[in-house]
Design a protein around this motif. Structure first.
Motif: not given
Length: 485
Positions: A64, A117, A174, A270-271, A340, A354, A446, A483
């Protein structure tokens, strides 16, 4: 935490209506067929209501990447980030969208160790932070840069030669900021350690609170007031944590578990992006495994979150997992999973963009989050078999494997439901269990909003500036890309 009742997604989001200048997908929404991969058609890419303004590929976009103002920072990947030329995080100036250019390479120890990440920026403090994550798991290394001059970041926590920037008692995979930028949170796949790093003095980051969270230790989202942290499970679900002690800098701050929700439709959460609609708090929560898509979650009761909608492409539906397997064999560990996202604003968002791995960049109208429709997509040209150019691409590195491992839970569920047709799962690619050909790209990052443009990095094509066309999107006056961390 019991599985939610809103686990199923019987229908995909409605398809985009592709206008002039488009080069649409040839089949199912989100799919890159075996025929398109093997014929070389995928090397032309696919686009709908999007044009590529410019890009900087370098040697790949890492896992990322992140951006700030007119600059982007391309995530680094171990071991190429340490042994290849131009080691570290590349800084890209996109002031001229048609000709983005590299202006610097950031070589702090954490950034050369691979950022996975963890690479994030914060607009309030104008800081860039990354942690060192060589392979799934990292420990100790964290670097802080001042990005007020976004094209020439300045390392702040440099302890001098041999210091490795003063290692911290953290583990990481992360990471992400609180909205005000005073706290950077790290989480890791194991042993599930969540750490709050105080950046009040960015020259001397320090850990001020920690919690052990077991398997609840992937990506995060933080509420606008900084009081609530939404922590993704490595499996399917998320948990909610009260972190107001940290936000308020109380003595001996505690991180308190409040509640959570589990699901069986998708895994490897993921998030989360905290948003509000008409003043009520929700999350867009993204899943990177098992074709789980993006869940829309009501968090007005923090102890009892509820999934109220699930955004999926046609290729993500249980009845289409056979088709997905047929096309994605030989493409390596990921197939058509979301990864993301970024909303165009936190209050009453109008659009969500996305990175959807092999389905490319997908853009949705979310003004009514219960009736989401796709408005645009861009799937970059595949760099088929061009491995040697891409030592900073996780796609190229992972292509010793051909089988889409992250799709296994969705395939098993499809079999269990009796909707998996083995005949539909067969294609000329079916024997490619070992060895991937990078016949799509992997878009993990993202896509960040800049008016009607998006800044994004994909694994093989690197950094790209995309522009939405055909009047499918009007930026709101108060657009502010988010994000969630």
């Amino acid at each position: 935490m019991a599985p939610t009742a809103a686990d199923a997604a019987p229908l995909p989001v409605s398809k985009a209506d592709c206008g002039p200048g488009s080069l649409p997908e040839t089949g199912m929404q989100g799919d890159v067929s075996a025929t398109d991969r093997d014929s070389g058609r995928s090397t032309r890419g696919f686009r709908c209501n999007v044009v590529l303004k410019g890009g900087y590929r370098g040697h790949g976009g890492g896992i990322t990447s992140t951006s700030f103002e007119n600059c982007a920072y391309m995530g680094s990947l171990f071991p190429g980030a340490m042994v290849g030329p131009d080691t570290g995080v590349s800084v890209i100036d996109a002031s001229d969208p048609a000709q983005p250019r590299r202006t610097a390479v950031l070589r702090a120890p954490a950034l050369q160790a691979g950022t996975w990440e963890s690479l994030k920026t914060n607009r309030n403090t104008k800081l860039l932070v990354g942690t060192g994550v060589p392979l799934l798991f990292g420990a100790g290394l964290l670097s802080v840069y001042d990005v007020k001059n976004c094209a020439q970041p300045r390392l702040l926590n440099d302890g001098g030669p041999g210091s490795l920037n003063a290692p911290l008692p953290i583990t990481s995979h992360e990471g992400g900021f609180s909205p005000d930028g005073r706290t950077y949170w790290t989480s890791s796949t194991g042993p599930g350690l969540l750490s709050a790093v105080d950046l009040s003095n960015p020259h001397r980051p320090r850990v001020i609170a920690q919690a052990l969270t077991a398997l609840e230790s992937h990506g995060i989202g933080v509420s606008p007031d900084g009081f609530t942290l939404y922590l993704s499970h490595n499996l399917g679900g998320l948990s909610v944590w009260d972190v107001r002690d940290v936000q308020l800098r109380r003595p001996n701050p505690q991180i308190r578990y409040l509640g959570g929700v589990n699901w069986t439709n998708g895994w490897a959460t993921q998030h989360s992006i905290p948003v509000t609609y008409s003043g009520k708090p929700f999350l867009f929560t993204v899943l990177e495994g098992g074709s789980g898509g993006v869940k829309f979650i009501d968090v007005s009761n923090r102890r009892n979150p509820r999934v109220v909608n699930n955004l999926k492409l046609e290729i993500n539906l249980p009845k289409n997992q056979d088709r997905a397997l047929a096309s994605s064999m030989g493409g390596s560990a990921f197939a058509y999973e979301s990864h993301y996202c970024a909303a165009d604003r936190q209050v009453d968002p109008t659009a969500l963009a996305c990175g959807w791995t092999s389905s490319g960049i997908r853009v949705f109208d979310v003004r009514n989050p219960m009736k989401v429709k796709e408005i645009a997509y861009y799937n970059p040209p595949a760099k088929t078999n061009r491995f040697l150019e891409l030592w900073n691409s996780p796609h190229a590195l992972a292509s010793v494997l051909g089988f889409p491992m992250l799709s296994v839970p969705a395939i098993l569920q499809s079999l269990q439901q009796g909707v998996f047709d083995p005949r539909q799962a067969l294609s000329p690619r079916s024997g490619r269990v070992l060895g991937g050909d990078i016949s799509t790209d992997w878009c993990f990052s993202p896509p960040e909003w800049r008016g009607n443009k998006l800044y994004v990095a994909c694994s093989d094509n690197g950094f790209q500036v995309l522009e939405l066309t055909n009047d499918v999107y009007t930026p709101p006056a108060n657009q502010l890309s988010t994000v969630g961390s």
